[in-house]
Design a protein around this motif. Structure first.
Motif, short mmCIF file in Angstrom:
data_model
loop_
_atom_site.label_atom_id
_atom_site.label_comp_id
_atom_site.label_asym_id
_atom_site.label_seq_id
_atom_site.Cartn_x
_atom_site.Cartn_y
_atom_site.Cartn_z
N TYR A 25 -62.87 41.10 -12.89
CA TYR A 25 -61.56 41.25 -12.18
C TYR A 25 -60.91 42.03 -13.60
CZ TYR A 25 -58.77 39.21 -16.54
OH TYR A 25 -58.16 38.18 -18.10
N ARG A 27 -63.00 45.05 -14.01
CA ARG A 27 -63.48 45.76 -13.34
C ARG A 27 -62.87 46.46 -12.07
NH1 ARG A 27 -68.82 43.07 -14.52
NH2 ARG A 27 -68.36 42.70 -11.92
N ASP A 28 -61.74 45.42 -11.45
CA ASP A 28 -61.06 45.79 -10.30
C ASP A 28 -60.34 46.89 -10.25
OD1 ASP A 28 -58.99 45.17 -8.08
OD2 ASP A 28 -59.89 43.31 -7.69
N ARG A 30 -57.67 47.75 -8.86
CA ARG A 30 -56.45 47.50 -8.65
C ARG A 30 -55.83 46.89 -9.83
NH1 ARG A 30 -56.68 43.03 -4.75
NH2 ARG A 30 -58.09 42.49 -5.88
N ALA A 99 -55.81 38.53 -12.97
CA ALA A 99 -56.48 39.66 -12.72
C ALA A 99 -55.62 39.74 -11.50
CB ALA A 99 -57.69 38.05 -11.26
N ASP A 101 -55.77 39.87 -7.78
CA ASP A 101 -55.25 39.14 -6.23
C ASP A 101 -54.22 37.73 -6.93
OD1 ASP A 101 -57.49 39.61 -5.04
OD2 ASP A 101 -58.93 38.44 -5.47
#
Length: 170
Positions: A25, A27-28, A30, A99, A101
């Protein structure tokens, strides 16, 4: 192992097997963009988990950096903490990250913050909880304002939100 439960989450000490989800998360793109926009720097997830494990083993324990687990499916969805080690007597520092998401999930960060504030006031007997961030971190500012935090300037262009026991309950 410390576990703090909310309606939708369990806040618990990190486990070695959390590293892959924690790193994923972070590295995401966003998440990375939001961290950069807020003026925050990235740290190595493996190093952070080692640090969190060291804190959990300290006696007396002064820093509580916890994995945020979705109770519905057991997924690691963030990291939240209350740290007292470098704070004034009776004070703790609150921090939450989720995260990408899980952003905009109705009141999720608020639910986590309230659980940590309650833990700090009741179990740790703190009289004040602060959140230190940058002025650019609009999400943290909205959360702090909703919780009744009082904004103060901090060195180097930062912002400190203060939550005093008398203002947030006992």
């Amino acid at each position: 192992m410390l576990v703090i439960e909310t309606r939708r989450c369990a806040l618990r000490d990190f486990l070695p097997e959390d590293e892959a989800a924690f790193a994923a998360y972070q590295r995401d793109p966003r998440f990375a963009a939001a961290r950069e926009e807020a003026g925050q720097e990235a740290a190595d997830p493996a190093w952070l988990l080692r640090l969190f494990a060291e804190w959990a083993a300290e006696e007396p324990r002064l820093n509580f950096q916890l994995a945020v687990i979705d109770r519905a499916d057991g997924a690691l969805i963030g990291c939240a903490g209350l740290r007292t080690k470098d704070c004034a007597e009776g004070q703790g520092e609150l921090g939450i990250e989720l995260a990408a998401d899980y952003w905009s999930r109705h009141g999720l960060a608020l639910e986590i913050a309230r659980a940590l504030i309650d833990f700090g006031l009741s179990r740790l007997a703190l009289s004040e909880i602060v959140g230190i961030t940058t002025y650019r971190n609009r999400k943290a500012a909205r959360l702090a304002a909703f919780l009744g935090g009082r904004l103060e300037e901090a060195p180097a262009g930062g912002a400190v939100w203060r939550f005093e026991k008398s203002a947030i309950g006992s």
